[in-house]
Design an enzyme around this catalytic site. Structure first.
Site, PDB file in Angstrom:
ATOM      1  NE  ARG A  29      -3.789  -2.184   2.323  1.00 17.60           N
ATOM      2  CZ  ARG A  29      -4.716  -2.613   1.463  1.00 17.60           C
ATOM      3  NH1 ARG A  29      -5.033  -1.862   0.419  1.00 17.60           N
ATOM      4  NH2 ARG A  29      -5.332  -3.766   1.640  1.00 17.60           N
ATOM      5  CG  ASP A  30       1.506   5.549  -2.298  1.00 15.28           C
ATOM      6  OD1 ASP A  30       2.054   5.538  -3.421  1.00 15.28           O
ATOM      7  OD2 ASP A  30       1.678   6.461  -1.460  1.00 15.28           O
ATOM      8  CG  ASN A  87       3.896   9.123 -12.162  1.00 15.94           C
ATOM      9  OD1 ASN A  87       3.051   9.357 -13.023  1.00 15.94           O
ATOM     10  ND2 ASN A  87       3.622   9.177 -10.872  1.00 15.94           N
ATOM     11  CB  VAL A  96      10.306   6.125  -5.462  1.00 18.35           C
ATOM     12  CG1 VAL A  96      11.150   4.911  -5.064  1.00 18.35           C
ATOM     13  CG2 VAL A  96       9.767   6.826  -4.210  1.00 18.35           C
ATOM     14  CG  HIS A 100       6.717   3.132  -8.405  1.00 20.07           C
ATOM     15  ND1 HIS A 100       7.978   3.680  -8.490  1.00 20.07           N
ATOM     16  CD2 HIS A 100       5.853   4.168  -8.339  1.00 20.07           C
ATOM     17  CE1 HIS A 100       7.894   4.984  -8.463  1.00 20.07           C
ATOM     18  NE2 HIS A 100       6.610   5.322  -8.390  1.00 20.07           N
ATOM     19  CG  MET A 101       1.260  -0.550 -12.527  1.00 19.16           C
ATOM     20  SD  MET A 101       0.825  -2.228 -13.092  1.00 19.16           S
ATOM     21  CE  MET A 101       1.802  -2.352 -14.573  1.00 19.16           C
ATOM     22  CG  HIS A 102       1.294   5.051  -8.797  1.00 18.73           C
ATOM     23  ND1 HIS A 102       1.346   5.646  -7.556  1.00 18.73           N
ATOM     24  CD2 HIS A 102       2.409   5.468  -9.450  1.00 18.73           C
ATOM     25  CE1 HIS A 102       2.436   6.389  -7.463  1.00 18.73           C
ATOM     26  NE2 HIS A 102       3.105   6.304  -8.610  1.00 18.73           N
TER      27      HIS A 102
HETATM   28  P1  AMP Z   1       6.090   8.335  -7.839  1.00 19.19           P
HETATM   29  O1  AMP Z   1       5.845   9.764  -7.427  1.00 19.19           O
HETATM   30  O2  AMP Z   1       5.363   7.901  -9.061  1.00 19.19           O
HETATM   31  O3  AMP Z   1       7.589   8.048  -7.906  1.00 19.19           O
HETATM   32  O4  AMP Z   1       5.479   7.449  -6.664  1.00 19.19           O
HETATM   33  C1  AMP Z   1       6.176   7.146  -5.498  1.00 19.19           C
HETATM   34  C2  AMP Z   1       5.137   6.730  -4.504  1.00 19.19           C
HETATM   35  O5  AMP Z   1       5.792   6.039  -3.465  1.00 19.19           O
HETATM   36  C3  AMP Z   1       4.382   7.896  -3.863  1.00 19.19           C
HETATM   37  O6  AMP Z   1       2.989   7.736  -4.125  1.00 19.19           O
HETATM   38  C4  AMP Z   1       4.714   7.767  -2.385  1.00 19.19           C
HETATM   39  O7  AMP Z   1       3.629   8.087  -1.545  1.00 19.19           O
HETATM   40  C5  AMP Z   1       5.108   6.310  -2.275  1.00 19.19           C
HETATM   41  N1  AMP Z   1       6.022   5.970  -1.200  1.00 19.19           N
HETATM   42  C6  AMP Z   1       7.201   6.553  -0.911  1.00 19.19           C
HETATM   43  N2  AMP Z   1       7.792   5.926   0.116  1.00 19.19           N
HETATM   44  C7  AMP Z   1       6.977   4.904   0.460  1.00 19.19           C
HETATM   45  C8  AMP Z   1       7.034   3.881   1.459  1.00 19.19           C
HETATM   46  N3  AMP Z   1       8.069   3.780   2.301  1.00 19.19           N
HETATM   47  N4  AMP Z   1       6.010   3.011   1.543  1.00 19.19           N
HETATM   48  C9  AMP Z   1       4.950   3.108   0.697  1.00 19.19           C
HETATM   49  N5  AMP Z   1       4.848   4.042  -0.259  1.00 19.19           N
HETATM   50  C10 AMP Z   1       5.836   4.937  -0.372  1.00 19.19           C
END
Ligand code: AMP
Length: 114
Positions: A29-30, A87, A96, A100-102
């Site tokens: 989970r995000d 993204n 990050v 990763h696939m949201h």
């Molecule tokens: P992006 O902006 O597409 O790179 O998405 C990165 C996502 O990672 C964001 O939605 C953050 O809320 C999520 N995120 C960052 N650190 C963590 C973590 N430790 N556990 C879960 N989600 C995270």
């Protein structure tokens, strides 16, 4: 990658709410959910951005898509509909740098996305 937060989750060095895992893929989970269901599908191996994918990663990306459908069914959003988003790079909002696939669902989704 020692300084990658998602590699640390894969290694079990920092906690995450993991809702699916197999030998290649992890889903958790995000931390900052943007919808009632907001999960992140990641590969266990470190790939910084979509631009870094190689032809031999095609099966891995397919497995990520299948993991997203499994989680969507688990979360009860498969039939009503959900969105998957990659993204790629800062201009698209990537923060990050481990692909990763949201998976987002549980609320109406507007189009075009912001
Ligand atoms: P992006 O902006 O597409 O790179 O998405 C990165 C996502 O990672 C964001 O939605 C953050 O809320 C999520 N995120 C960052 N650190 C963590 C973590 N430790 N556990 C879960 N989600 C995270």
């Amino acid at each position: 990658m020692t300084d990658c937060i998602f590699c640390k989750i894969v290694a079990g060095d920092i906690p995450a709410d993991i809702i699916y895992e197999d030998e290649d893929v992890l889903v958790f989970r995000d931390l900052n959910p943007q919808a009632p269901t907001h999960a992140l599908v990641i590969p266990r191996c470190h790939i910084p951005t979509l631009n870094d994918l190689r032809p031999e990663d095609a099966q891995l990306v397919g497995k990520m898509s299948l993991a997203a459908t499994t989680v969507a069914r688990q979360e009860g959003i498969a039939d009503e509909g959900y969105r998957v988003v990659f993204n790629c790079n800062a201009g698209a909002g990537q923060t990050v740098f481990h692909i990763h696939m949201h998976v987002l669902g549980g609320r109406p989704m507007g189009w075009p996305p912001g």
